[in-house]
Scaffold this active site. Structure first.
Site, PDB file in Angstrom:
ATOM      1  N   GLY A  10      -0.066  59.693  10.692  1.00  0.00           N
ATOM      2  CA  GLY A  10      -1.032  59.231   9.691  1.00  0.00           C
ATOM      3  C   GLY A  10      -0.918  57.730   9.496  1.00  0.00           C
ATOM      4  N   ARG A  71      -2.141  62.154  16.070  1.00  0.00           N
ATOM      5  CA  ARG A  71      -0.973  63.021  15.869  1.00  0.00           C
ATOM      6  C   ARG A  71      -0.623  63.735  17.171  1.00  0.00           C
ATOM      7  NH1 ARG A  71       0.597  63.123  10.669  1.00  0.00           N
ATOM      8  NH2 ARG A  71      -0.949  62.734   9.032  1.00  0.00           N
ATOM      9  N   ASP A 102       8.355  60.663  10.896  1.00  0.00           N
ATOM     10  CA  ASP A 102       9.324  61.541  11.561  1.00  0.00           C
ATOM     11  C   ASP A 102       8.797  62.133  12.867  1.00  0.00           C
ATOM     12  OD1 ASP A 102       7.542  62.979  10.039  1.00  0.00           O
ATOM     13  OD2 ASP A 102       9.023  64.340   9.169  1.00  0.00           O
ATOM     14  N   THR A 124       5.467  55.466   6.604  1.00  0.00           N
ATOM     15  CA  THR A 124       4.730  56.610   6.072  1.00  0.00           C
ATOM     16  C   THR A 124       4.539  56.367   4.583  1.00  0.00           C
ATOM     17  OG1 THR A 124       4.825  58.922   5.364  1.00  0.00           O
ATOM     18  CG2 THR A 124       6.910  57.955   5.993  1.00  0.00           C
ATOM     19  N   ASP A 126       4.481  58.584   2.547  1.00  0.00           N
ATOM     20  CA  ASP A 126       5.280  59.599   1.837  1.00  0.00           C
ATOM     21  C   ASP A 126       6.696  59.131   1.507  1.00  0.00           C
ATOM     22  OD1 ASP A 126       3.092  61.182   2.155  1.00  0.00           O
ATOM     23  OD2 ASP A 126       4.019  62.635   3.499  1.00  0.00           O
ATOM     24  N   ASP A 128       9.356  59.480   3.184  1.00  0.00           N
ATOM     25  CA  ASP A 128      10.288  60.607   3.352  1.00  0.00           C
ATOM     26  C   ASP A 128      11.081  60.553   4.658  1.00  0.00           C
ATOM     27  OD1 ASP A 128       8.252  61.138   5.108  1.00  0.00           O
ATOM     28  OD2 ASP A 128       7.923  63.205   4.474  1.00  0.00           O
ATOM     29  N   ARG A 170       4.011  65.709   1.333  1.00  0.00           N
ATOM     30  CA  ARG A 170       4.114  67.025   1.953  1.00  0.00           C
ATOM     31  C   ARG A 170       5.431  67.721   1.565  1.00  0.00           C
ATOM     32  NH1 ARG A 170       1.845  69.275   6.526  1.00  0.00           N
ATOM     33  NH2 ARG A 170       0.426  67.571   6.986  1.00  0.00           N
TER      34      ARG A 170
HETATM   35  O1  F6P Z   1       2.055  61.944   6.779  1.00  0.00           O
HETATM   36  C1  F6P Z   1       1.498  61.311   5.704  1.00  0.00           C
HETATM   37  C2  F6P Z   1       0.375  62.126   5.107  1.00  0.00           C
HETATM   38  O2  F6P Z   1      -0.391  61.216   4.385  1.00  0.00           O
HETATM   39  C3  F6P Z   1       0.826  63.312   4.239  1.00  0.00           C
HETATM   40  O3  F6P Z   1       1.144  62.952   2.938  1.00  0.00           O
HETATM   41  C4  F6P Z   1      -0.378  64.213   4.305  1.00  0.00           C
HETATM   42  O4  F6P Z   1      -0.020  65.553   4.102  1.00  0.00           O
HETATM   43  C5  F6P Z   1      -0.868  64.003   5.679  1.00  0.00           C
HETATM   44  O5  F6P Z   1      -0.454  62.720   6.077  1.00  0.00           O
HETATM   45  C6  F6P Z   1      -2.374  64.115   5.829  1.00  0.00           C
HETATM   46  O6  F6P Z   1      -2.664  64.041   7.168  1.00  0.00           O
HETATM   47  P1  F6P Z   1      -4.087  63.862   7.832  1.00  0.00           P
HETATM   48  O7  F6P Z   1      -4.409  62.418   7.813  1.00  0.00           O
HETATM   49  O8  F6P Z   1      -3.895  64.367   9.213  1.00  0.00           O
HETATM   50  O9  F6P Z   1      -5.065  64.634   7.022  1.00  0.00           O
END
Ligand code: F6P
Length: 342
Positions: A10, A71, A102, A124, A126, A128, A170
């Site tokens: 992301g 991804r 990660d 990220t 997040d 995390d 998440r």
């Molecule tokens: O990995 C970061 C994140 O923003 C998470 O918080 C969230 O669940 C996910 O990406 C959303 O992913 P996408 O952009 O694939 O909808």
């Protein structure tokens, strides 16, 4: 020395600042930089661009990533894995600098097992990623969510409503915790602590009884009510790294609170707004420091590491360490989520 740089997973505000720093430092050392487009997908498709000083001029304040992202997991099947290995050879990359979370760093870690040289840069929203006190993107996401919570306050108060704000996160509740504290939320719910919906309703009711006739609840998308062990998901379909799309906890809570308390309730999902737009100064500086440190690590022959922030210092940790677990909100900080509960 030929460095390949890519951004995976992301997007997060600060990616362009990191790319710029990697390129500018590489130029200082006389290294060549190949920008791989769309994360690992670009290596599978041989989609790349040569990066020089001009190519990264003006990108520092811009959100998103000039290289694009995906991804894609090149280790999800043998055909892609073979192609990945071949194409790294074809491009003559001496080192790959992977800017990602990660999942992206887990691919780098596997590449290092195969004998390739990698340096990871943690990003990220997040926050995390294990082994670093901070990832860039987090500060911007918290600022955006905080501003949204401020705005939610005024409309909630005007209508005497309870409003549930669903933020990203998440496995880790960092965004919910920080934006909830900064925005003065009445209830903060994080994935690390399954919550009791009756307790949430009592808190909301208590606030109204005390005369404050509105409430703001901040919930991380990965938070789960006690007794419902699974995440709330938008679709059961999994991405290449095995993640489902989370979402729905905010709307579920909206209905439960209204049903159980009789208080008019609404919910809002901040979603990708949290990841968009210009990075804060903090994220620009952190991403820049990480980018510079990654190329310095290459120069020092300090490879198969991820750059990391420890306190105020930038250092490196073995890439294997970085992917071994998620960095969740530690137990001794979780009480903060309840520090201002009614
Ligand atoms: O990995 C970061 C994140 O923003 C998470 O918080 C969230 O669940 C996910 O990406 C959303 O992913 P996408 O952009 O694939 O909808």
């Amino acid at each position: 020395m030929r460095i390949g740089v890519l951004t995976g997973g992301g997007d997060a505000p600060g990616l362009n600042a990191a790319i710029r720093a990697v390129v500018r430092r590489s130029m200082q050392y006389g290294y060549e930089v190949i920008g791989i487009k769309r994360g690992w997908a670009g290596l599978l498709d041989m989609d790349y661009v040569r990066l020089n000083r001009d190519a990264v001029s003006g990108i520092l304040p811009k959100g998103g990533t000039m290289l694009g992202t995906s991804r894609t997991n090149p280790f999800s099947n043998e055909v892609d894995q073979k192609k990945l290995v071949e194409n790294i050879g074809k491009l003559g990359l001496d080192v790959i600098v992977s800017i990602g979370g990660d999942d992206t760093q887990s691919v780098s870690s596997k590449l290092s097992d195969l004998g390739f040289k990698v340096v990871g840069i943690p990003k990220t929203i997040d926050n995390d990623l294990y082994g670093t006190d901070r990832t860039f993107g987090f500060d911007t996401a918290v600022s955006i969510a905080t501003e949204a919570i401020d705005r939610i306050h005024t409309t909630a108060e005007s209508h005497q409503r309870t409003i549930v704000v669903e933020v990203m996160g998440r496995h880790a509740g960092w965004i919910a915790l920080y934006s909830g504290l900064a925005g003065g939320a009445d209830v903060i719910l994080i994935p690390e602590e399954p919550f009791d919906v009756d307790e949430v309703c009592s808190m909301v009711k208590k606030r109204y009884e005390e005369g404050r006739k509105f409430a703001v609840v901040v919930v991380a998308e990965g938070a789960v009510p006690k007794g419902i062990p699974d995440f709330f998901t938008r679709s059961a379909e999994k991405d290449a790294f095995g993640h489902v799309r989370l979402g729905g906890i905010g709307e579920w809570l909206e209905k439960e609170i209204e049903k159980r308390t009789g208080i008019e309730t609404r919910s809002v999902v901040l979603g990708h707004v949290q990841r968009g737009g210009s990075p804060t100064a903090f994220d620009r500086v952190l991403a820049t420091r990480f980018g510079l440190a990654a190329v310095d690590a290459v120069k020092q022959g300090n490879l198969n590491v991820m750059v990391s922030l420890q306190g105020e210092k930038i250092t490196t940790i073995p890439i294997k360490e970085a992917v071994k677990a998620n960095r969740i909100v530690p137990e001794d900080m979780r009480w903060l989520a309840k520090a201002f509960s009614p």
